[in-house]
Scaffold this motif. Structure first.
Motif, PDB file in Angstrom:
ATOM      1  N   GLY A  23       0.790  -1.534   0.301  1.00 11.83           N
ATOM      2  CA  GLY A  23       0.071   0.133  -0.447  1.00 11.83           C
ATOM      3  C   GLY A  23       1.252   1.436   0.272  1.00 11.83           C
ATOM      4  O   GLY A  23       0.666   2.403  -0.808  1.00 11.83           O
ATOM      5  N   SER A  24       1.734   1.120   1.638  1.00 13.92           N
ATOM      6  CA  SER A  24       3.023   2.577   0.711  1.00 13.92           C
ATOM      7  C   SER A  24       3.530   2.707   0.087  1.00 13.92           C
ATOM      8  O   SER A  24       3.847   3.092  -0.806  1.00 13.92           O
ATOM      9  CB  SER A  24       3.559   2.092   1.620  1.00 13.92           C
ATOM     10  N   LEU A  25       4.528   2.054  -0.681  1.00  8.99           N
ATOM     11  CA  LEU A  25       5.197   1.939  -2.052  1.00  8.99           C
ATOM     12  C   LEU A  25       4.449   2.324  -3.329  1.00  8.99           C
ATOM     13  O   LEU A  25       4.576   3.313  -3.818  1.00  8.99           O
ATOM     14  CB  LEU A  25       6.000   0.600  -2.193  1.00  8.99           C
ATOM     15  N   VAL A  26       3.191   1.525  -3.130  1.00  6.95           N
ATOM     16  CA  VAL A  26       2.489   1.553  -4.723  1.00  6.95           C
ATOM     17  C   VAL A  26       2.040   3.443  -4.203  1.00  6.95           C
ATOM     18  O   VAL A  26       1.899   3.794  -5.327  1.00  6.95           O
ATOM     19  CB  VAL A  26       1.142   0.934  -5.153  1.00  6.95           C
ATOM     20  N   PHE A  27       1.318   2.903  -3.227  1.00  3.82           N
ATOM     21  CA  PHE A  27       0.707   4.932  -3.496  1.00  3.82           C
ATOM     22  C   PHE A  27       2.394   6.411  -4.256  1.00  3.82           C
ATOM     23  O   PHE A  27       1.797   7.767  -4.440  1.00  3.82           O
ATOM     24  CB  PHE A  27       0.034   5.589  -1.942  1.00  3.82           C
ATOM     25  N   ASN A  28       2.362   5.895  -3.055  1.00  2.21           N
ATOM     26  CA  ASN A  28       3.828   6.578  -3.053  1.00  2.21           C
ATOM     27  C   ASN A  28       4.349   6.734  -5.408  1.00  2.21           C
ATOM     28  O   ASN A  28       5.286   8.229  -4.360  1.00  2.21           O
ATOM     29  CB  ASN A  28       4.734   6.194  -1.869  1.00  2.21           C
ATOM     30  N   LEU A  29       4.587   5.810  -5.218  1.00  6.32           N
ATOM     31  CA  LEU A  29       5.442   6.007  -5.904  1.00  6.32           C
ATOM     32  C   LEU A  29       4.550   6.619  -6.998  1.00  6.32           C
ATOM     33  O   LEU A  29       4.613   7.379  -7.606  1.00  6.32           O
ATOM     34  CB  LEU A  29       5.757   4.567  -6.402  1.00  6.32           C
ATOM     35  N   GLY A  30       3.105   6.198  -7.086  1.00  3.06           N
ATOM     36  CA  GLY A  30       2.430   7.011  -7.925  1.00  3.06           C
ATOM     37  C   GLY A  30       2.659   8.230  -7.581  1.00  3.06           C
ATOM     38  O   GLY A  30       2.708   9.145  -8.293  1.00  3.06           O
ATOM     39  N   HIS A  31       1.837   8.855  -6.778  1.00  2.00           N
ATOM     40  CA  HIS A  31       1.817  10.628  -6.223  1.00  2.00           C
ATOM     41  C   HIS A  31       3.320  10.628  -6.391  1.00  2.00           C
ATOM     42  O   HIS A  31       3.480  11.929  -6.774  1.00  2.00           O
ATOM     43  CB  HIS A  31       1.989  10.577  -4.811  1.00  2.00           C
ATOM     44  N   GLY A  32       4.652  10.155  -6.344  1.00  2.00           N
ATOM     45  CA  GLY A  32       5.838  10.881  -6.801  1.00  2.00           C
ATOM     46  C   GLY A  32       5.750  11.182  -7.973  1.00  2.00           C
ATOM     47  O   GLY A  32       6.540  12.401  -8.853  1.00  2.00           O
ATOM     48  N   LEU A  33       5.386  10.083  -8.951  1.00  2.00           N
ATOM     49  CA  LEU A  33       4.855  10.578 -10.482  1.00  2.00           C
ATOM     50  C   LEU A  33       4.383  11.989 -11.528  1.00  2.00           C
ATOM     51  O   LEU A  33       4.723  12.812 -11.603  1.00  2.00           O
ATOM     52  CB  LEU A  33       4.976   9.181 -10.823  1.00  2.00           C
ATOM     53  N   PHE A  34       3.635  11.135 -10.149  1.00  2.00           N
ATOM     54  CA  PHE A  34       2.405  12.659 -10.224  1.00  2.00           C
ATOM     55  C   PHE A  34       3.440  14.151  -9.982  1.00  2.00           C
ATOM     56  O   PHE A  34       2.899  15.319 -10.662  1.00  2.00           O
ATOM     57  CB  PHE A  34       1.284  12.469 -10.012  1.00  2.00           C
TER      58      PHE A  34
END
Length: 254
Positions: free
Chosen positions: A88-99
């Motif tokens: 949960g943490s890594l998927v959301f954080n990597l997505g937010h980071g790309l955005f």
């Protein structure tokens, strides 16, 4: 518990203070500060995962062997706590980071100098945050064996809540950019909501009240079963959660 909340409050103020001090006193760009906040979330995920691994090895609590955060994998809950938290943490954080990087790139291309990423400043900020988190981790390790599972679950819940704040702040910040034509609004919105939600998140992990809130009971008058039905359902759910919490604290046989 009071000491834990005091240390958590100090850490929140220290970590947020690093970025704010850099922007307002050291001349860091607000784009650098936003990326620094994102790095903070990734660092926090690493240190919480390390706590989970060590605490699980020392205590063998049953709570580690079931899902805790409501995150699903292929429409099915995870079989254990650590993979659920990391996924949960890594998927959301990597997505937010790309955005976030795409937004900063677009603003920089449009001539917004504040969106620039200064690597030297980012390195200093990440180092300072890592030292704060390392100090907090060292304090927790002093009595890690004696800590309940509810403590580590509350840490994970606050971390996931911080991830949601990242998403919310970016969306609201972009709305501010479009409405006010001031890209720096992104940073103001982000910093405000991040601090606000993190302070509010200190209450996470507290025991669920045995009775439904008054406002929820009143709403129950409008649905089948009425107010008493809502209260009964709430008590049943509260007892279920209390039972699961008690099971989580039991030691699982090796």
């Amino acid at each position: 518990m009071a000491a834990d909340r005091a240390f958590a409050l100090i850490q929140i103020l220290a970590l947020n203070g690093i970025a704010l001090y850099g922007v307002y006193f050291l001349g860091w760009s607000w784009g650098t500060a936003l990326v620094l906040y994102w790095c903070e979330t990734l660092l926090g995920t690493f240190f919480i995962a390390l706590r989970i691994v060590l605490h699980r090895r020392l205590t063998h609590k049953r709570g580690y062997y079931r899902a805790q955060l409501g995150i699903k994998q292929n429409d099915r809950p995870f079989s254990s706590f650590l993979p659920e938290f990391l996924t949960g943490s890594l998927v959301f954080n990597l997505g937010h980071g790309l955005f976030l990087f795409v937004i900063l790139f677009m603003l920089r291309q449009n001539g917004e100098t504040g969106a620039a990423l200064h690597l030297a400043a980012l390195q200093k900020g990440v180092t300072a945050m890592a030292l704060v988190m390392l100090g907090s981790f060292a304090l927790d390790c002093q009595n890690l064996r004696d800590r309940p599972f509810a403590w580590i679950r509350a840490l994970a819940q606050r971390s996931m809540g911080r991830t949601m704040v990242v998403h919310l702040a970016i969306v609201l910040g972009m709305f501010g950019v479009m409405m006010l034509k001031t890209p720096r609004t992104v940073f103001y919105v982000f910093a405000f909501f991040k601090i606000l939600f993190e302070l509010g998140g200190l209450s996470a992990g507290q025991r669920t009240p045995e009775e439904a809130p008054a406002w929820a009971a009143k709403i129950g008058r409008l649905v089948p079963g009425g107010e008493e039905g809502i209260r009964a359902q709430y008590r049943q759910q509260a007892r279920r959660e209390e039972g699961l919490a008690e099971e989580d604290e039991e030691e699982r046989p090796a």
